[in-house]
Write a protein that holds these residues in place. Structure first.
Motif, PDB file in Angstrom:
ATOM      1  N   HIS A 110      46.365 -19.043  75.083  1.00  0.00           N
ATOM      2  CA  HIS A 110      46.353 -17.700  74.775  1.00  0.00           C
ATOM      3  C   HIS A 110      44.936 -17.564  73.873  1.00  0.00           C
ATOM      4  CE1 HIS A 110      48.197 -13.687  72.857  1.00  0.00           C
ATOM      5  NE2 HIS A 110      46.978 -13.679  72.623  1.00  0.00           N
ATOM      6  N   HIS A 159      40.920 -14.981  73.488  1.00  0.00           N
ATOM      7  CA  HIS A 159      40.274 -14.012  73.972  1.00  0.00           C
ATOM      8  C   HIS A 159      38.904 -14.175  73.594  1.00  0.00           C
ATOM      9  CE1 HIS A 159      43.662 -10.961  72.947  1.00  0.00           C
ATOM     10  NE2 HIS A 159      44.081 -11.971  72.124  1.00  0.00           N
ATOM     11  N   ARG A 176      32.942 -10.617  63.753  1.00  0.00           N
ATOM     12  CA  ARG A 176      33.459  -9.574  62.896  1.00  0.00           C
ATOM     13  C   ARG A 176      33.559  -9.950  61.422  1.00  0.00           C
ATOM     14  NH1 ARG A 176      37.374  -7.430  66.688  1.00  0.00           N
ATOM     15  NH2 ARG A 176      39.184  -7.181  65.179  1.00  0.00           N
ATOM     16  N   TYR A 184      43.919  -5.157  58.207  1.00  0.00           N
ATOM     17  CA  TYR A 184      43.584  -5.040  59.614  1.00  0.00           C
ATOM     18  C   TYR A 184      43.893  -3.670  60.494  1.00  0.00           C
ATOM     19  CZ  TYR A 184      43.606  -6.897  64.518  1.00  0.00           C
ATOM     20  OH  TYR A 184      43.693  -7.204  65.769  1.00  0.00           O
ATOM     21  N   ILE A 207      39.132  -3.949  66.974  1.00  0.00           N
ATOM     22  CA  ILE A 207      38.869  -4.076  68.399  1.00  0.00           C
ATOM     23  C   ILE A 207      37.882  -3.618  68.988  1.00  0.00           C
ATOM     24  CG2 ILE A 207      39.968  -3.860  70.644  1.00  0.00           C
ATOM     25  CD1 ILE A 207      42.610  -4.736  69.351  1.00  0.00           C
ATOM     26  N   TYR A 237      37.654  -6.760  76.072  1.00  0.00           N
ATOM     27  CA  TYR A 237      36.764  -6.165  75.039  1.00  0.00           C
ATOM     28  C   TYR A 237      35.501  -5.447  75.853  1.00  0.00           C
ATOM     29  CZ  TYR A 237      38.733  -9.126  71.304  1.00  0.00           C
ATOM     30  OH  TYR A 237      39.508  -9.744  70.418  1.00  0.00           O
ATOM     31  N   HIS A 244      44.226  -3.237  76.329  1.00  0.00           N
ATOM     32  CA  HIS A 244      44.018  -3.903  74.860  1.00  0.00           C
ATOM     33  C   HIS A 244      43.805  -2.777  73.894  1.00  0.00           C
ATOM     34  CE1 HIS A 244      41.927  -7.167  72.449  1.00  0.00           C
ATOM     35  NE2 HIS A 244      43.155  -6.960  71.993  1.00  0.00           N
ATOM     36  N   PHE A 290      48.609  -5.085  75.175  1.00  0.00           N
ATOM     37  CA  PHE A 290      48.976  -4.850  73.855  1.00  0.00           C
ATOM     38  C   PHE A 290      50.039  -3.828  73.327  1.00  0.00           C
ATOM     39  CE2 PHE A 290      46.596  -4.527  69.287  1.00  0.00           C
ATOM     40  CZ  PHE A 290      47.848  -5.081  68.594  1.00  0.00           C
ATOM     41  N   HIS A 298      51.504  -8.729  74.834  1.00  0.00           N
ATOM     42  CA  HIS A 298      51.286  -8.923  73.143  1.00  0.00           C
ATOM     43  C   HIS A 298      52.494  -8.249  72.598  1.00  0.00           C
ATOM     44  CE1 HIS A 298      47.156 -10.503  73.974  1.00  0.00           C
ATOM     45  NE2 HIS A 298      47.071 -10.660  72.441  1.00  0.00           N
ATOM     46  N   GLN A 333      53.994  -7.855  67.235  1.00  0.00           N
ATOM     47  CA  GLN A 333      52.782  -8.495  66.314  1.00  0.00           C
ATOM     48  C   GLN A 333      52.997  -7.753  65.024  1.00  0.00           C
ATOM     49  OE1 GLN A 333      48.570  -7.970  67.252  1.00  0.00           O
ATOM     50  NE2 GLN A 333      48.004  -9.342  65.579  1.00  0.00           N
ATOM     51  N   HIS A 382      52.977 -13.408  70.348  1.00  0.00           N
ATOM     52  CA  HIS A 382      52.991 -13.199  68.733  1.00  0.00           C
ATOM     53  C   HIS A 382      54.399 -13.218  68.079  1.00  0.00           C
ATOM     54  CE1 HIS A 382      49.079 -12.052  67.659  1.00  0.00           C
ATOM     55  NE2 HIS A 382      48.520 -11.342  68.767  1.00  0.00           N
ATOM     56  N   SER A 423      46.869 -16.801  63.903  1.00  0.00           N
ATOM     57  CA  SER A 423      46.534 -15.537  63.927  1.00  0.00           C
ATOM     58  C   SER A 423      47.224 -14.926  62.706  1.00  0.00           C
ATOM     59  CB  SER A 423      47.017 -14.771  65.148  1.00  0.00           C
ATOM     60  OG  SER A 423      47.355 -13.329  64.906  1.00  0.00           O
ATOM     61  N   ASP A 478      44.922 -17.714  69.826  1.00  0.00           N
ATOM     62  CA  ASP A 478      44.854 -16.727  69.926  1.00  0.00           C
ATOM     63  C   ASP A 478      43.441 -16.359  69.583  1.00  0.00           C
ATOM     64  OD1 ASP A 478      45.357 -13.921  70.276  1.00  0.00           O
ATOM     65  OD2 ASP A 478      46.106 -13.529  68.268  1.00  0.00           O
ATOM     66  N   ASN A 481      39.932 -15.287  68.647  1.00  0.00           N
ATOM     67  CA  ASN A 481      39.195 -14.033  68.924  1.00  0.00           C
ATOM     68  C   ASN A 481      38.651 -13.756  67.530  1.00  0.00           C
ATOM     69  OD1 ASN A 481      40.671 -11.837  67.030  1.00  0.00           O
ATOM     70  ND2 ASN A 481      42.429 -12.950  67.912  1.00  0.00           N
ATOM     71  N   GLY A 523      38.551 -11.067  65.441  1.00  0.00           N
ATOM     72  CA  GLY A 523      39.044 -10.450  64.643  1.00  0.00           C
ATOM     73  C   GLY A 523      40.354 -10.601  63.858  1.00  0.00           C
ATOM     74  N   SER A 524      41.166 -11.436  64.704  1.00  0.00           N
ATOM     75  CA  SER A 524      42.608 -11.752  64.068  1.00  0.00           C
ATOM     76  C   SER A 524      42.766 -13.238  63.905  1.00  0.00           C
ATOM     77  CB  SER A 524      43.782 -11.071  64.848  1.00  0.00           C
ATOM     78  OG  SER A 524      44.146 -11.474  66.202  1.00  0.00           O
TER      79      SER A 524
END
Ligand code: NIG
Ligand code: FE
Length: 371
Positions: free
Chosen positions: A48, A50, A57, A70, A80, A120, A147, A181, A209, A212, A232, A257, A283, A285, A287-288
């Protein structure tokens, strides 16, 4: 566990595993890698990530450090959607370079197989370019067409009308799985069902997803549609644990995450004790979870999720391989499996989880090649 062991590989696959004293002279050209002082585990499988994104970010990360949440940043058009802008601007060559770079980071941390999601781009061109970039880097491509709702659409249903009609037919030729998501502010359970059923009809394996931030119906939907995994689970309660444990759906735990967002950890111990199959992943990515290290995830699994080192190792090798539909081909050091081996700078393989945040991976062998 074998002491003083060998792994014999031929034509990219494992031929035999055993003790050195039982290894008799080999015919032909044999390239020997001396691993004395190291420990070998199956090549790590990150099921998993991204990894297909442009930009970063780091500004948002700094704001979060100062107290912004967030979800607030997401609702204000950051989160995102700010990565969507950067990813669209990167173009296909930029995306290829980004995925290649992220793949090299993962390999350095012992990941020999990675999955990566689109999600994205959220327009036809960038979603397909993301999937192509993931394939070219040797990853397992997942179409995360659901997403977020991109700014050019008024609502999630209008966006799904577009994505399923205009993107899915070509995404299905490039991806192996589809993901959604399912969350407040993203897609609800009815929209997730619509998306997943269309993707299943197009031949894709399914992932979700879910749970979360809120428990919004992901687990019942996952079980009903017999998806491969629900990922998640930080917000999963007792009923969700029971439902998941009575199914074949794998729970994918992403403690990096939860840590990165300062959120509660998923109920890993209770899931395993209830009989659930779990996998661990980064995970990765912008951002998270700006973290590509499965060894760090294994440390978090041991210290925060109360999984044993052995459970953690199984969760990011053989179980993760099952999430990718490759349980018979990768994730084990056994004859017939692809020759993927992660070599640890450690006298005991449990250093994988024990050596917190340090460099524990010495080298990796991928398909029989030393990298
Ligand atoms: O798995 N939850 C949704 N997607 C990603 C985060 C994406 C981002 O913040 O850019 C996740 O955490
Ligand atoms: Fe994710």
């Amino acid at each position: 566990m074998l002491e003083d062991a060998f792994v014999l590989c031929a034509a990219g696959a494992i031929e035999a595993v055993g003790r050195m004293r039982d290894l008799h002279s080999l015919d032909g050209d044999v390239f020997e890698v001396d691993c004395r002082g190291l420990s070998a585990v199956p090549g790590l499988v990150d099921c998993h990530t991204h990894a297909a994104f442009g930009g970063d970010r780091v500004d948002e990360f700094s704001l979060r450090a100062g107290g912004a949440s967030y979800e607030q940043l997401h609702a204000a058009g950051g989160g995102i959607l700010s990565t969507v802008r950067a990813t669209r601007a990167a173009g296909e060559a930029g995306l290829r370079a980004a995925v290649e770079l992220h793949r090299s980071w993962m390999l350095r941390e012992g990941t020999t197989t990675f999955e990566a999601k689109s999600g994205y781009g959220l327009d036809r061109e960038t979603e397909l370019a993301s999937l192509r970039a993931i394939r070219e880097a040797g990853g397992f491509p997942t179409w995360l067409g659901a997403h977020a709702v991109p700014p050019e659409f008024d609502d999630a249903d209008a966006y799904l009308d577009f994505a399923l009609a205009e993107v899915l037919p070509d995404a299905a030729k490039l991806a192996e799985a589809a993901d959604v998501f399912l969350e407040h502010g993203a897609f609800d359970a009815a929209q997730a069902r619509r998306y997943l059923e269309a993707c299943r009809d197009a031949g894709l394996a399914l992932r979700i997803h879910g749970d979360q931030f809120t428990s919004s119906g992901a687990i019942p939907l996952a079980v009903e549609l017999a998806v491969r995994s629900v990922d998640h689970l930080e917000a999963t309660g007792e009923e969700g644990i029971r439902t998941l444990a009575s199914s074949d759906v794998v729970g994918v735990l992403l403690p990096a995450s939860a840590l990165f967002l300062d959120r509660p950890m998923p109920p890993a111990r209770r899931l395993v004790d209830a009989g659930s199959a779990v996998a661990l992943a980064t995970d990765f990515n912008p951002g998270s979870a700006f973290c590509e290290s499965l060894p760090l995830v294994c440390s978090l699994a041991a210290t925060q999720l109360h999984l044993s080192p052995a459970e953690a190792l199984a969760a990011c090798t053989v179980n993760a391989a099952h999430v990718l539909g490759r349980g018979g081909r990768i994730g084990r050091l056994a004859p017939g499996y692809r020759a993927d081996v992660t070599l640890l700078e450690a006298p005991d393989w449990r250093y994988l989880a024990y050596h917190l945040g340090s460099r524990v991976v010495a080298r990796a062998v991928v398909g029989g090649e030393l990298r």
